[in-house]
Design a protein around this motif. Structure first.
Motif, PDB file in Angstrom:
ATOM      1  N   VAL A  59      13.484  -5.317   1.269  1.00 12.28           N
ATOM      2  CA  VAL A  59      12.399  -4.538   1.868  1.00 12.28           C
ATOM      3  C   VAL A  59      12.347  -4.765   3.373  1.00 12.28           C
ATOM      4  O   VAL A  59      12.216  -3.810   4.156  1.00 12.28           O
ATOM      5  N   ILE A  60      12.455  -6.008   3.808  1.00  8.88           N
ATOM      6  CA  ILE A  60      12.443  -6.292   5.251  1.00  8.88           C
ATOM      7  C   ILE A  60      13.626  -5.605   5.930  1.00  8.88           C
ATOM      8  O   ILE A  60      13.488  -5.026   7.020  1.00  8.88           O
ATOM      9  N   GLN A  61      14.782  -5.651   5.301  1.00 10.02           N
ATOM     10  CA  GLN A  61      15.977  -5.034   5.861  1.00 10.02           C
ATOM     11  C   GLN A  61      15.785  -3.536   6.076  1.00 10.02           C
ATOM     12  O   GLN A  61      16.144  -2.990   7.124  1.00 10.02           O
ATOM     13  N   ARG A  62      15.184  -2.852   5.103  1.00  6.53           N
ATOM     14  CA  ARG A  62      15.056  -1.399   5.193  1.00  6.53           C
ATOM     15  C   ARG A  62      13.884  -0.954   6.068  1.00  6.53           C
ATOM     16  O   ARG A  62      13.979   0.027   6.800  1.00  6.53           O
ATOM     17  N   LEU A  63      12.756  -1.661   5.996  1.00  5.23           N
ATOM     18  CA  LEU A  63      11.580  -1.218   6.744  1.00  5.23           C
ATOM     19  C   LEU A  63      11.586  -1.697   8.192  1.00  5.23           C
ATOM     20  O   LEU A  63      11.165  -0.984   9.091  1.00  5.23           O
ATOM     21  N   ARG A  64      11.947  -2.965   8.396  1.00  8.84           N
ATOM     22  CA  ARG A  64      12.152  -3.558   9.726  1.00  8.84           C
ATOM     23  C   ARG A  64      10.893  -3.746  10.562  1.00  8.84           C
ATOM     24  O   ARG A  64      10.688  -4.797  11.142  1.00  8.84           O
ATOM     25  N   GLU A  65      10.049  -2.741  10.688  1.00  8.65           N
ATOM     26  CA  GLU A  65       8.877  -2.874  11.561  1.00  8.65           C
ATOM     27  C   GLU A  65       7.736  -2.005  11.054  1.00  8.65           C
ATOM     28  O   GLU A  65       7.931  -1.099  10.241  1.00  8.65           O
ATOM     29  N   ALA A  66       6.535  -2.317  11.532  1.00 11.54           N
ATOM     30  CA  ALA A  66       5.348  -1.563  11.130  1.00 11.54           C
ATOM     31  C   ALA A  66       5.490  -0.100  11.551  1.00 11.54           C
ATOM     32  O   ALA A  66       6.049   0.209  12.601  1.00 11.54           O
ATOM     33  N   PHE A  67       4.938   0.800  10.692  1.00 10.88           N
ATOM     34  CA  PHE A  67       5.064   2.226  10.983  1.00 10.88           C
ATOM     35  C   PHE A  67       3.930   2.977  10.298  1.00 10.88           C
ATOM     36  O   PHE A  67       3.776   2.911   9.075  1.00 10.88           O
ATOM     37  N   GLU A  68       3.130   3.662  11.080  1.00 11.19           N
ATOM     38  CA  GLU A  68       2.021   4.470  10.586  1.00 11.19           C
ATOM     39  C   GLU A  68       1.093   3.644   9.680  1.00 11.19           C
ATOM     40  O   GLU A  68       1.011   2.427   9.804  1.00 11.19           O
ATOM     41  N   ASP A  69       0.378   4.322   8.766  1.00 15.84           N
ATOM     42  CA  ASP A  69      -0.642   3.630   7.977  1.00 15.84           C
ATOM     43  C   ASP A  69      -0.309   3.499   6.493  1.00 15.84           C
ATOM     44  O   ASP A  69      -0.660   2.506   5.861  1.00 15.84           O
ATOM     45  N   LEU A  99       5.850  -6.366  10.251  1.00 12.15           N
ATOM     46  CA  LEU A  99       5.516  -5.727   8.984  1.00 12.15           C
ATOM     47  C   LEU A  99       4.193  -6.264   8.441  1.00 12.15           C
ATOM     48  O   LEU A  99       3.939  -7.463   8.455  1.00 12.15           O
ATOM     49  N   ARG A 100       3.372  -5.352   7.931  1.00 11.74           N
ATOM     50  CA  ARG A 100       2.070  -5.714   7.378  1.00 11.74           C
ATOM     51  C   ARG A 100       2.157  -5.717   5.853  1.00 11.74           C
ATOM     52  O   ARG A 100       2.666  -4.765   5.267  1.00 11.74           O
ATOM     53  N   VAL A 101       1.647  -6.775   5.241  1.00 10.38           N
ATOM     54  CA  VAL A 101       1.700  -6.929   3.785  1.00 10.38           C
ATOM     55  C   VAL A 101       0.279  -7.042   3.251  1.00 10.38           C
ATOM     56  O   VAL A 101      -0.527  -7.833   3.754  1.00 10.38           O
ATOM     57  N   SER A 102      -0.037  -6.258   2.226  1.00  8.45           N
ATOM     58  CA  SER A 102      -1.362  -6.281   1.602  1.00  8.45           C
ATOM     59  C   SER A 102      -1.231  -6.600   0.121  1.00  8.45           C
ATOM     60  O   SER A 102      -0.231  -6.239  -0.518  1.00  8.45           O
ATOM     61  N   LEU A 103      -2.254  -7.256  -0.424  1.00  6.38           N
ATOM     62  CA  LEU A 103      -2.259  -7.634  -1.836  1.00  6.38           C
ATOM     63  C   LEU A 103      -3.280  -6.818  -2.609  1.00  6.38           C
ATOM     64  O   LEU A 103      -4.329  -6.431  -2.077  1.00  6.38           O
ATOM     65  N   ALA A 104      -2.977  -6.604  -3.875  1.00  6.68           N
ATOM     66  CA  ALA A 104      -3.892  -5.895  -4.780  1.00  6.68           C
ATOM     67  C   ALA A 104      -3.846  -6.594  -6.136  1.00  6.68           C
ATOM     68  O   ALA A 104      -2.934  -6.369  -6.924  1.00  6.68           O
ATOM     69  N   GLY A 126      -4.193   0.366   6.995  1.00  6.64           N
ATOM     70  CA  GLY A 126      -2.811   0.434   7.445  1.00  6.64           C
ATOM     71  C   GLY A 126      -1.983  -0.738   6.971  1.00  6.64           C
ATOM     72  O   GLY A 126      -2.310  -1.890   7.258  1.00  6.64           O
ATOM     73  N   THR A 127      -0.918  -0.452   6.232  1.00  9.15           N
ATOM     74  CA  THR A 127      -0.037  -1.508   5.746  1.00  9.15           C
ATOM     75  C   THR A 127       1.343  -0.923   5.510  1.00  9.15           C
ATOM     76  O   THR A 127       1.510   0.300   5.428  1.00  9.15           O
ATOM     77  N   ASP A 128       2.337  -1.790   5.436  1.00  6.57           N
ATOM     78  CA  ASP A 128       3.706  -1.361   5.172  1.00  6.57           C
ATOM     79  C   ASP A 128       4.147  -1.687   3.754  1.00  6.57           C
ATOM     80  O   ASP A 128       4.951  -0.963   3.166  1.00  6.57           O
ATOM     81  N   VAL A 129       3.633  -2.789   3.223  1.00  5.56           N
ATOM     82  CA  VAL A 129       4.042  -3.271   1.905  1.00  5.56           C
ATOM     83  C   VAL A 129       2.792  -3.599   1.099  1.00  5.56           C
ATOM     84  O   VAL A 129       1.916  -4.330   1.577  1.00  5.56           O
ATOM     85  N   VAL A 130       2.707  -3.085  -0.113  1.00  8.95           N
ATOM     86  CA  VAL A 130       1.645  -3.462  -1.040  1.00  8.95           C
ATOM     87  C   VAL A 130       2.277  -4.204  -2.212  1.00  8.95           C
ATOM     88  O   VAL A 130       3.210  -3.698  -2.842  1.00  8.95           O
ATOM     89  N   ILE A 131       1.767  -5.404  -2.472  1.00  3.64           N
ATOM     90  CA  ILE A 131       2.185  -6.187  -3.629  1.00  3.64           C
ATOM     91  C   ILE A 131       0.989  -6.249  -4.564  1.00  3.64           C
ATOM     92  O   ILE A 131      -0.057  -6.796  -4.196  1.00  3.64           O
ATOM     93  N   GLY A 132       1.103  -5.676  -5.755  1.00  2.72           N
ATOM     94  CA  GLY A 132      -0.076  -5.593  -6.593  1.00  2.72           C
ATOM     95  C   GLY A 132       0.208  -5.657  -8.076  1.00  2.72           C
ATOM     96  O   GLY A 132       1.332  -5.402  -8.531  1.00  2.72           O
ATOM     97  N   THR A 133      -0.820  -6.002  -8.834  1.00  2.00           N
ATOM     98  CA  THR A 133      -0.745  -5.908 -10.287  1.00  2.00           C
ATOM     99  C   THR A 133      -0.971  -4.445 -10.679  1.00  2.00           C
ATOM    100  O   THR A 133      -1.638  -3.699  -9.958  1.00  2.00           O
ATOM    101  N   PRO A 134      -0.438  -4.030 -11.808  1.00  3.21           N
ATOM    102  CA  PRO A 134      -0.611  -2.626 -12.212  1.00  3.21           C
ATOM    103  C   PRO A 134      -2.065  -2.210 -12.354  1.00  3.21           C
ATOM    104  O   PRO A 134      -2.446  -1.117 -11.904  1.00  3.21           O
ATOM    105  N   LYS A 135      -2.901  -3.048 -12.959  1.00  2.27           N
ATOM    106  CA  LYS A 135      -4.289  -2.662 -13.188  1.00  2.27           C
ATOM    107  C   LYS A 135      -5.048  -2.484 -11.872  1.00  2.27           C
ATOM    108  O   LYS A 135      -5.700  -1.469 -11.653  1.00  2.27           O
ATOM    109  N   ARG A 136      -4.991  -3.470 -10.986  1.00  3.49           N
ATOM    110  CA  ARG A 136      -5.710  -3.362  -9.727  1.00  3.49           C
ATOM    111  C   ARG A 136      -5.144  -2.229  -8.863  1.00  3.49           C
ATOM    112  O   ARG A 136      -5.894  -1.508  -8.211  1.00  3.49           O
ATOM    113  N   SER A 137      -3.835  -2.076  -8.872  1.00  2.00           N
ATOM    114  CA  SER A 137      -3.224  -1.004  -8.083  1.00  2.00           C
ATOM    115  C   SER A 137      -3.686   0.357  -8.573  1.00  2.00           C
ATOM    116  O   SER A 137      -3.993   1.256  -7.771  1.00  2.00           O
ATOM    117  N   PHE A 138      -3.768   0.514  -9.886  1.00  2.00           N
ATOM    118  CA  PHE A 138      -4.227   1.793 -10.429  1.00  2.00           C
ATOM    119  C   PHE A 138      -5.689   2.033 -10.087  1.00  2.00           C
ATOM    120  O   PHE A 138      -6.080   3.156  -9.742  1.00  2.00           O
TER     121      PHE A 138
END
Length: 212
Positions: A59-69, A99-104, A126-138
């Motif tokens: 993910v870091i390799q492909r995204l590289r830097e923060a972009f939009e929201d 890169l901005r990382v958010s949790l759910a 605004g975030t680049d990566v969301v790491i979440g459980t299925p229930k909270r993400s839904f």
């Protein structure tokens, strides 16, 4: 020469070198070039082979830097502990990026509704990566806090654990809202239940299996 130096951008390779993480594990040798090339991947291997680290590096390799929201990588994990552990890896390996990382996830010291609102506001701001459980993400998706329209990656870690926890329903609902993007699934076991789960959004993925 290490595949890390051949396949990763300079700042990420330098971070790995600083951490004395120069020689890739077998799963990284077999998947990173394919992931960089845009292939859908099912990676199969037991705990400890480096599946989660492969996710973070890719993910870091492909995204590289923060972009939009809107997030560009959406990673489903089984529980709060896994989400927080992966966030730590992103901070360590992505220290030379913004890169901005958010949790759910459902955990935390605040009540359910307050936790949902706090996490939703963090993602929506605004975030680049969301790491979440299925229930909270839904739940966040239903409240329109989770915008999936700009995704480049949809990733499931520990797919077999998702099935044990009966998360198939939430995952099925989320995948119906995915744009065209790259799909990565990491699992300890590749069985009929896992195959049924991923068949709804993956077509002819490359399957990579490692034992150690």
């Amino acid at each position: 020469m290490s595949i890390f130096k051949e396949k990763l951008h300079k700042s990420l390779f330098n971070t790995l070198t600083e951490m004395e993480f120069v020689e890739p594990k077998l799963i990284q040798q077999k998947t990173i070039a394919r992931i960089n090339g845009g292939s859908d991947i099912i990676a199969v291997g037991p705990d400890g082979v480096g599946k989660s680290t492969t996710i973070v590096i890719s993910v870091i390799q492909r995204l590289r830097e923060a972009f939009e929201d809107a997030p560009r990588a959406f990673i489903l994990v089984a529980d709060q502990a896994k989400a927080e552990a992966m966030e730590v890896q992103f901070k360590l390996l992505g220290k030379h990026t913004d890169l901005r990382v958010s949790l759910a996830h459902e955990g935390g010291k605040v009540d359910k509704q307050a936790g949902l609102d706090v996490q939703g506001e963090d993602i929506y701001s605004g975030t680049d990566v969301v790491i979440g459980t299925p229930k909270r993400s839904f739940d966040l998706y239903l409240k329109q806090h989770l915008n999936l329209n700009k995704l480049k990656f949809f990733i499931i870690d520990d797919a077999e654990q998702m099935i044990k926890l009966a998360y198939q329903g939430q995952i099925d609902r989320l995948i119906h809202s995915l744009p065209k993007c790259q799909h990565l699934v990491f699992t300890n076991d590749y069985n009929e239940k896992v195959e049924k789960l991923i068949s709804k959004f993956m077509v002819s993925p490359a399957i990579v299996e490692v034992q150690e």
